[in-house]
Scaffold this active site. Structure first.
Site, short mmCIF file in Angstrom:
data_model
loop_
_atom_site.label_atom_id
_atom_site.label_comp_id
_atom_site.label_asym_id
_atom_site.label_seq_id
_atom_site.Cartn_x
_atom_site.Cartn_y
_atom_site.Cartn_z
N HIS A 1 2.88 11.91 -6.97
CA HIS A 1 1.44 11.76 -7.05
C HIS A 1 1.06 10.29 -6.95
O HIS A 1 1.91 9.41 -7.02
CB HIS A 1 0.91 12.33 -8.38
CG HIS A 1 1.49 11.67 -9.58
ND1 HIS A 1 2.64 12.13 -10.20
CD2 HIS A 1 1.13 10.56 -10.28
CE1 HIS A 1 2.93 11.34 -11.21
NE2 HIS A 1 2.03 10.38 -11.29
N GLU B 1 -3.49 3.76 2.48
CA GLU B 1 -3.61 3.98 3.92
C GLU B 1 -3.57 5.48 4.17
O GLU B 1 -2.59 6.14 3.81
CB GLU B 1 -2.46 3.30 4.66
CG GLU B 1 -2.42 3.60 6.15
CD GLU B 1 -1.15 3.08 6.81
OE1 GLU B 1 -0.75 3.66 7.83
OE2 GLU B 1 -0.56 2.11 6.30
N GLU C 1 -3.22 11.74 -10.08
CA GLU C 1 -3.26 11.72 -11.54
C GLU C 1 -4.35 10.76 -12.01
O GLU C 1 -4.39 9.61 -11.57
CB GLU C 1 -1.90 11.27 -12.09
CG GLU C 1 -1.84 11.25 -13.61
CD GLU C 1 -0.49 10.79 -14.12
OE1 GLU C 1 -0.21 11.07 -15.29
OE2 GLU C 1 0.28 10.18 -13.36
N HIS D 1 0.82 -1.20 0.00
CA HIS D 1 0.00 0.00 0.00
C HIS D 1 0.86 1.26 0.00
O HIS D 1 2.05 1.21 0.23
CB HIS D 1 -0.96 0.03 1.20
CG HIS D 1 -0.26 0.11 2.54
ND1 HIS D 1 0.01 -1.00 3.29
CD2 HIS D 1 0.21 1.16 3.25
CE1 HIS D 1 0.61 -0.64 4.41
NE2 HIS D 1 0.75 0.68 4.41
#
Length: 128
Positions: A75, A57, A124, A6
């Protein structure tokens, strides 16, 4: 063998952040309190998208601290089927506007644009 788990970003308003990421198609999965010395120090909010579980998270520290984004952060990228429809829905339903109109970085490439979350992180959106 390594496996991607993550990405974590720190947030300042869990409700606003949850609404933003759900508007982008993430699903809230669960939260987890971080307790230190008997006090709730932070809460981690986990989100899934598509078939990928718990890939985002969001961490909220309960002490009221603020953050600077820094210049190293880039990003998070999200693929969408129809960029124009996605942007229309984000604007009409959530008031989320792109930084600038969609564009291509090279001829024949995917159309993309950026939006910002409530803590000013760039996201994005890539059509594909």
């Amino acid at each position: 063998m390594a496996t991607f788990l993550h990405t974590m970003v720190r947030i300042t308003d869990p409700a606003k952040s949850r609404a933003f990421y759900e508007a982008l198609g993430f699903r809230f999965a669960h939260d987890m309190g971080i307790v230190r010395d008997g006090q709730l120090e932070a809460t981690n909010y986990f989100f899934s998208i598509g078939d990928e579980e718990n890939v985002l998270e969001l961490t909220y520290n309960h002490d009221g601290r603020t953050y600077e984004l820094g210049t190293a952060y880039g990003h998070i990228a999200i693929g969408v089927d129809d960029l124009d429809a996605t942007l229309a829905a984000l604007k009409d339903e959530h008031g989320i506007e792109p930084e600038r109109p969609p564009y291509q970085v090279r001829e024949g490439g995917s159309r993309l644009c950026f939006v910002r979350d409530p803590d000013d992180y760039r996201i994005e959106l890539i059509e594909g």
